[in-house]
Design a protein around this motif. Structure first.
Motif, PDB file in Angstrom:
ATOM      1  N   LEU A  22       0.831  -1.196   0.000  1.00 43.87           N
ATOM      2  CA  LEU A  22       0.000   0.000   0.000  1.00 43.87           C
ATOM      3  C   LEU A  22       0.871   1.254   0.000  1.00 43.87           C
ATOM      4  O   LEU A  22       0.584   2.224  -0.712  1.00 43.87           O
ATOM      5  CB  LEU A  22      -0.941  -0.005   1.205  1.00 43.87           C
ATOM      6  CG  LEU A  22      -1.906   1.174   1.311  1.00 43.87           C
ATOM      7  CD1 LEU A  22      -2.847   1.220   0.122  1.00 43.87           C
ATOM      8  CD2 LEU A  22      -2.689   1.079   2.615  1.00 43.87           C
ATOM      9  N   GLN A  23       1.962   1.218   0.772  1.00 42.27           N
ATOM     10  CA  GLN A  23       2.874   2.362   0.821  1.00 42.27           C
ATOM     11  C   GLN A  23       3.500   2.588  -0.559  1.00 42.27           C
ATOM     12  O   GLN A  23       3.615   3.725  -1.010  1.00 42.27           O
ATOM     13  CB  GLN A  23       3.961   2.122   1.885  1.00 42.27           C
ATOM     14  CG  GLN A  23       4.912   3.295   2.037  1.00 42.27           C
ATOM     15  CD  GLN A  23       6.005   2.993   3.071  1.00 42.27           C
ATOM     16  OE1 GLN A  23       6.183   1.843   3.484  1.00 42.27           O
ATOM     17  NE2 GLN A  23       6.731   4.029   3.467  1.00 42.27           N
ATOM     18  N   GLU A  24       3.909   1.509  -1.235  1.00 43.02           N
ATOM     19  CA  GLU A  24       4.497   1.612  -2.582  1.00 43.02           C
ATOM     20  C   GLU A  24       3.462   2.170  -3.573  1.00 43.02           C
ATOM     21  O   GLU A  24       3.782   3.025  -4.405  1.00 43.02           O
ATOM     22  CB  GLU A  24       5.006   0.242  -3.041  1.00 43.02           C
ATOM     23  CG  GLU A  24       5.651   0.253  -4.407  1.00 43.02           C
ATOM     24  CD  GLU A  24       6.927   1.066  -4.490  1.00 43.02           C
ATOM     25  OE1 GLU A  24       7.245   1.523  -5.613  1.00 43.02           O
ATOM     26  OE2 GLU A  24       7.616   1.263  -3.471  1.00 43.02           O
ATOM     27  N   ALA A  25       2.231   1.683  -3.475  1.00 45.34           N
ATOM     28  CA  ALA A  25       1.166   2.174  -4.365  1.00 45.34           C
ATOM     29  C   ALA A  25       0.899   3.663  -4.129  1.00 45.34           C
ATOM     30  O   ALA A  25       0.727   4.442  -5.083  1.00 45.34           O
ATOM     31  CB  ALA A  25      -0.110   1.361  -4.166  1.00 45.34           C
ATOM     32  N   LEU A  26       0.891   4.082  -2.867  1.00 51.10           N
ATOM     33  CA  LEU A  26       0.681   5.495  -2.552  1.00 51.10           C
ATOM     34  C   LEU A  26       1.842   6.355  -3.052  1.00 51.10           C
ATOM     35  O   LEU A  26       1.641   7.479  -3.520  1.00 51.10           O
ATOM     36  CB  LEU A  26       0.486   5.689  -1.048  1.00 51.10           C
ATOM     37  CG  LEU A  26      -0.860   5.213  -0.485  1.00 51.10           C
ATOM     38  CD1 LEU A  26      -0.870   5.344   1.035  1.00 51.10           C
ATOM     39  CD2 LEU A  26      -2.005   5.998  -1.083  1.00 51.10           C
ATOM     40  N   ARG A  27       3.045   5.825  -2.961  1.00 54.77           N
ATOM     41  CA  ARG A  27       4.221   6.543  -3.458  1.00 54.77           C
ATOM     42  C   ARG A  27       4.115   6.727  -4.974  1.00 54.77           C
ATOM     43  O   ARG A  27       4.353   7.821  -5.506  1.00 54.77           O
ATOM     44  CB  ARG A  27       5.503   5.796  -3.096  1.00 54.77           C
ATOM     45  CG  ARG A  27       6.782   6.582  -3.414  1.00 54.77           C
ATOM     46  CD  ARG A  27       8.046   5.813  -3.064  1.00 54.77           C
ATOM     47  NE  ARG A  27       8.166   4.514  -3.699  1.00 54.77           N
ATOM     48  CZ  ARG A  27       8.489   4.319  -4.987  1.00 54.77           C
ATOM     49  NH1 ARG A  27       8.711   5.346  -5.769  1.00 54.77           N
ATOM     50  NH2 ARG A  27       8.604   3.102  -5.475  1.00 54.77           N
TER      51      ARG A  27
END
Length: 139
Positions: free
Chosen positions: A30-35
């Motif tokens: 999720l953090q990678e997708a948000l980035r």
């Protein structure tokens, strides 16, 4: 019974550990997708600003072109007025010529008999002149 209790606690601990591992992986994804989403939004923002600047330039050029066209149309309007004035002048000239022609025709009709007599006298004078020249040449 203690073994079942310890086994249950161990199973709950392992399950909780697995849950934490999957939750950590999900949060990392999720953090990678948000980035990536943030990067895409930043890129889109730059593109929108670039398009805005190009649109502003295009609008300025369009306004300048519209002003040029307006000036040319105004110049063309003055040309149309000048042509209209020339047309009026030509019409006045034609009317004057028609009036003069009508006047001359009326005068000719009024003095037609005099004109015929003058032409007869003119023809007679030409005949006398030619006879005189013939006699002169014979001498």
């Amino acid at each position: 019974m203690k073994i079942i209790l310890y086994a249950s606690i161990a199973l709950i601990a392992v399950s909780f550990f697995i849950l934490v591992v999957y939750l950590a992986r999900t949060l990392t994804t999720l953090q990678e997708a948000l980035r990536r989403l943030t990067a895409a939004i930043d890129h889109m923002d730059k593109e929108v600003q670039s398009i805005g600047a190009e649109t502003t330039q295009l609008l300025k050029k369009t306004n300048a072109l519209a002003d040029g066209v307006q000036k040319k149309v105004e110049g063309l309007n003055s040309l149309v007025h000048a042509v209209s004035d020339v047309s009026s002048t030509v019409q006045s000239f034609n009317r004057s010529l028609q009036q003069i022609s009508a006047s001359v025709t009326k005068q000719v009709e009024t003095h037609q008999e005099k004109v015929v007599k003058i032409m007869q006298w003119g023809n007679a004078f030409v005949e006398i002149w030619e006879k005189w020249k013939e006699r002169r040449q014979k001498r």
